[in-house]
Scaffold this motif. Structure first.
Motif, PDB file in Angstrom:
ATOM      1  N   PHE A  35      -9.991 -10.703  12.228  1.00 38.09           N
ATOM      2  CA  PHE A  35     -11.294 -10.277  11.799  1.00 38.09           C
ATOM      3  C   PHE A  35     -11.258  -9.026  10.684  1.00 38.09           C
ATOM      4  CE2 PHE A  35     -11.684 -11.850  15.929  1.00 38.09           C
ATOM      5  CZ  PHE A  35     -12.337 -12.896  15.728  1.00 38.09           C
ATOM      6  N   MET A  36     -10.225  -8.435  10.138  1.00 42.52           N
ATOM      7  CA  MET A  36     -10.156  -7.562   9.214  1.00 42.52           C
ATOM      8  C   MET A  36      -8.861  -7.798   8.196  1.00 42.52           C
ATOM      9  SD  MET A  36      -9.898  -3.645   9.881  1.00 42.52           S
ATOM     10  CE  MET A  36      -8.317  -3.516  10.441  1.00 42.52           C
ATOM     11  N   SER A  37      -7.972  -7.843   8.617  1.00 46.57           N
ATOM     12  CA  SER A  37      -6.664  -8.071   7.652  1.00 46.57           C
ATOM     13  C   SER A  37      -6.865  -9.605   6.809  1.00 46.57           C
ATOM     14  CB  SER A  37      -5.488  -7.962   8.193  1.00 46.57           C
ATOM     15  OG  SER A  37      -5.207  -6.985   8.720  1.00 46.57           O
ATOM     16  N   PHE A  62      -8.032  -2.008   2.723  1.00 43.30           N
ATOM     17  CA  PHE A  62      -8.889  -1.605   1.618  1.00 43.30           C
ATOM     18  C   PHE A  62      -8.072  -1.253   0.444  1.00 43.30           C
ATOM     19  CE2 PHE A  62     -12.370   0.750  -0.220  1.00 43.30           C
ATOM     20  CZ  PHE A  62     -13.595  -0.006   0.021  1.00 43.30           C
ATOM     21  N   LEU A  63      -7.101  -0.423   0.624  1.00 43.28           N
ATOM     22  CA  LEU A  63      -6.246   0.181  -0.665  1.00 43.28           C
ATOM     23  C   LEU A  63      -5.434  -1.249  -1.214  1.00 43.28           C
ATOM     24  CD1 LEU A  63      -4.888   3.296   0.942  1.00 43.28           C
ATOM     25  CD2 LEU A  63      -6.339   3.165  -1.066  1.00 43.28           C
ATOM     26  N   VAL A  64      -5.169  -2.193  -0.715  1.00 40.16           N
ATOM     27  CA  VAL A  64      -4.556  -3.327  -1.206  1.00 40.16           C
ATOM     28  C   VAL A  64      -5.566  -4.116  -2.231  1.00 40.16           C
ATOM     29  CG1 VAL A  64      -3.851  -5.930  -0.721  1.00 40.16           C
ATOM     30  CG2 VAL A  64      -3.166  -4.059   0.634  1.00 40.16           C
ATOM     31  N   PHE A  65      -7.054  -3.884  -1.438  1.00 41.71           N
ATOM     32  CA  PHE A  65      -8.029  -4.647  -2.175  1.00 41.71           C
ATOM     33  C   PHE A  65      -8.288  -4.066  -3.458  1.00 41.71           C
ATOM     34  CE2 PHE A  65     -12.627  -4.754  -3.265  1.00 41.71           C
ATOM     35  CZ  PHE A  65     -12.885  -5.882  -3.414  1.00 41.71           C
ATOM     36  N   LEU A  66      -8.284  -2.655  -3.519  1.00 38.77           N
ATOM     37  CA  LEU A  66      -8.384  -1.879  -4.698  1.00 38.77           C
ATOM     38  C   LEU A  66      -7.401  -1.535  -5.595  1.00 38.77           C
ATOM     39  CD1 LEU A  66     -10.110   1.603  -2.990  1.00 38.77           C
ATOM     40  CD2 LEU A  66     -11.287  -0.378  -4.396  1.00 38.77           C
ATOM     41  N   ARG A  67      -6.175  -2.230  -5.414  1.00 39.57           N
ATOM     42  CA  ARG A  67      -5.033  -2.280  -6.103  1.00 39.57           C
ATOM     43  C   ARG A  67      -4.308  -0.962  -6.367  1.00 39.57           C
ATOM     44  NH1 ARG A  67      -6.693  -3.412 -10.949  1.00 39.57           N
ATOM     45  NH2 ARG A  67      -8.817  -3.308 -10.300  1.00 39.57           N
ATOM     46  N   SER A  68      -4.341  -0.257  -5.130  1.00 43.57           N
ATOM     47  CA  SER A  68      -3.527   1.003  -5.200  1.00 43.57           C
ATOM     48  C   SER A  68      -2.229   1.162  -4.759  1.00 43.57           C
ATOM     49  CB  SER A  68      -4.436   2.221  -4.481  1.00 43.57           C
ATOM     50  OG  SER A  68      -3.824   3.396  -4.363  1.00 43.57           O
ATOM     51  N   PRO A  69      -1.246   1.838  -5.263  1.00 46.46           N
ATOM     52  CA  PRO A  69       0.138   1.911  -4.560  1.00 46.46           C
ATOM     53  C   PRO A  69      -0.028   2.523  -3.499  1.00 46.46           C
ATOM     54  CG  PRO A  69       0.037   2.622  -6.885  1.00 46.46           C
ATOM     55  CD  PRO A  69      -1.581   2.488  -6.586  1.00 46.46           C
ATOM     56  N   TRP A  70      -1.032   3.277  -3.108  1.00 43.69           N
ATOM     57  CA  TRP A  70      -1.041   4.086  -1.783  1.00 43.69           C
ATOM     58  C   TRP A  70      -1.221   3.002  -0.328  1.00 43.69           C
ATOM     59  CZ3 TRP A  70       0.463   8.801  -1.285  1.00 43.69           C
ATOM     60  CH2 TRP A  70       0.598   9.680  -2.509  1.00 43.69           C
ATOM     61  N   TYR A  71      -1.662   1.814  -0.783  1.00 47.24           N
ATOM     62  CA  TYR A  71      -1.781   0.843   0.226  1.00 47.24           C
ATOM     63  C   TYR A  71      -0.506   0.542   1.140  1.00 47.24           C
ATOM     64  CZ  TYR A  71       1.548  -2.689  -1.265  1.00 47.24           C
ATOM     65  OH  TYR A  71       2.806  -3.352  -1.437  1.00 47.24           O
ATOM     66  N   ALA A  72       0.674   0.767   0.381  1.00 49.47           N
ATOM     67  CA  ALA A  72       2.096   0.984   1.054  1.00 49.47           C
ATOM     68  C   ALA A  72       2.093   1.940   2.217  1.00 49.47           C
ATOM     69  CB  ALA A  72       2.909   0.791   0.061  1.00 49.47           C
ATOM     70  N   VAL A  73       1.631   3.396   1.748  1.00 49.13           N
ATOM     71  CA  VAL A  73       1.754   4.368   2.515  1.00 49.13           C
ATOM     72  C   VAL A  73       0.978   4.060   3.746  1.00 49.13           C
ATOM     73  CG1 VAL A  73       1.309   6.798   2.718  1.00 49.13           C
ATOM     74  CG2 VAL A  73       2.190   5.788   0.493  1.00 49.13           C
ATOM     75  N   ALA A  74      -0.198   3.470   3.500  1.00 42.01           N
ATOM     76  CA  ALA A  74      -1.062   3.346   4.664  1.00 42.01           C
ATOM     77  C   ALA A  74      -0.565   2.361   5.733  1.00 42.01           C
ATOM     78  CB  ALA A  74      -2.530   2.931   4.148  1.00 42.01           C
ATOM     79  N   TYR A  75      -0.022   1.219   5.084  1.00 46.96           N
ATOM     80  CA  TYR A  75       0.863   0.184   5.950  1.00 46.96           C
ATOM     81  C   TYR A  75       1.814   0.905   6.671  1.00 46.96           C
ATOM     82  CZ  TYR A  75      -1.804  -4.252   5.114  1.00 46.96           C
ATOM     83  OH  TYR A  75      -2.624  -5.073   5.330  1.00 46.96           O
ATOM     84  N   ALA A  76       2.630   1.809   5.865  1.00 44.85           N
ATOM     85  CA  ALA A  76       3.910   2.539   6.501  1.00 44.85           C
ATOM     86  C   ALA A  76       3.416   3.445   7.740  1.00 44.85           C
ATOM     87  CB  ALA A  76       4.748   3.400   5.466  1.00 44.85           C
ATOM     88  N   LEU A  97     -10.020 -11.570  -0.021  1.00 47.71           N
ATOM     89  CA  LEU A  97     -10.688 -10.976  -1.076  1.00 47.71           C
ATOM     90  C   LEU A  97      -9.631 -10.105  -1.962  1.00 47.71           C
ATOM     91  CD1 LEU A  97     -13.388  -9.056   1.073  1.00 47.71           C
ATOM     92  CD2 LEU A  97     -13.678 -11.113  -0.620  1.00 47.71           C
ATOM     93  N   SER A  98      -8.660  -9.817  -1.497  1.00 42.69           N
ATOM     94  CA  SER A  98      -7.760  -9.170  -2.327  1.00 42.69           C
ATOM     95  C   SER A  98      -7.103 -10.389  -3.270  1.00 42.69           C
ATOM     96  CB  SER A  98      -6.455  -8.524  -1.557  1.00 42.69           C
ATOM     97  OG  SER A  98      -6.976  -7.542  -0.760  1.00 42.69           O
ATOM     98  N   ILE A  99      -6.867 -11.388  -2.733  1.00 40.87           N
ATOM     99  CA  ILE A  99      -6.319 -12.458  -3.562  1.00 40.87           C
ATOM    100  C   ILE A  99      -7.330 -12.775  -4.585  1.00 40.87           C
ATOM    101  CG2 ILE A  99      -5.928 -15.056  -3.638  1.00 40.87           C
ATOM    102  CD1 ILE A  99      -4.999 -14.872  -0.798  1.00 40.87           C
TER     103      ILE A  99
END
Length: 243
Positions: free
Chosen positions: A100-102, A175-189, A108-110
């Motif tokens: 329901f989130m990811s 949310f960071l993936v949607f914003l196209r930010s490199p920091w998405y990877a840090v949050a996922y880590a 939306l990120s696509i």
């Protein structure tokens, strides 16, 4: 929408994603697959759905690391598989997070990635976080975390504190993936670390859960690599701006 933007969207969509992979990408990808296969073999885990979700997950991450929209498309598939796996193991936080989130945010990120290609490179255009975006992101993350804490508590979710933290880090990453930010990877880590702890707690009770620990350990390595790739992408795109 301008004609140039439409043409760039088509290039991002149809550019062969394998052309962007280098030797190091294949090494990380194949190593991740090999480790997961070994973990499943050692524990003699015969659940094909869990195995497929692990394979799909590491495949999605390698293409996300290269900034290709295929990574987000595969992420939607992974979210569906992993949601089913989480349901059978009664990890409702993971079910709720991915179903329901990811998955919806990945869709939306696509759209976001297709609308923001970087020339004809096949890459998405890396964005910069603004104070407004950060504020909105943190407020939404806090709201979602609090709301789901009470939902998970009502469902008698095992390891409630860790599960709630998983919700927070997952939403932040999405949310960071949607914003196209490199920091998405840090949050996922960070989310990977939370999930490693979550599945280690399950493995203590039964060694059969070990493949999920190795799965997210490989995810952690891929997300660290993804952050490095995106920082290089951002620098490369920024350096080319004057031209």
């Amino acid at each position: 929408m301008t004609r140039t933007r439409v043409e760039n969207m088509k290039k991002l969509n149809f550019t062969n994603p394998f052309k962007s992979l280098r030797a190091i990408d294949y090494i990380i990808w194949l190593t991740s697959l090999a480790v997961n296969i070994a973990a499943f073999a050692i524990t003699r885990w015969t659940d094909p759905l869990t195995f497929v979700s692990a394979v799909v997950g590491v495949t999605a991450l390698i293409f996300c690391a290269k900034g290709h929209v295929l990574g987000q498309i595969i992420s939607v598939i992974f979210a569906i598989f992993y949601s089913i796996v989480a349901y059978f193991f009664r990890y409702y936080s993971e079910l709720i997070t991915y179903a329901f989130m990811s998955a919806p945010i990945a869709i939306l990120s696509i759209i976001s990635w297709l609308r923001n290609p970087y020339g004809n490179s096949g890459q998405v255009k890396v964005a910069t976080l603004t104070k407004k975006k950060i504020t909105v992101m943190l407020v939404l993350t806090a709201a979602v975390t609090v709301a789901f804490y009470f939902i998970l508590r009502a469902l008698n979710t095992p390891n409630l504190a860790v599960s709630t933290l998983s919700i927070a880090t997952s939403f932040l990453a999405c949310f960071l993936v949607f914003l196209r930010s490199p920091w998405y990877a840090v949050a996922y880590a960070a989310n990977d670390i939370v999930l490693i702890v979550l599945w280690v707690l399950a493995t203590v009770k039964s060694l059969s859960y070990l493949p999920m620990v190795t799965c997210f350990a490989m995810f952690l390595i891929n997300d660290v690599y993804g952050f490095i790739c995106w920082i290089k992408m951002k620098k490369s795109q920024t350096d080319e701006l004057p031209n």
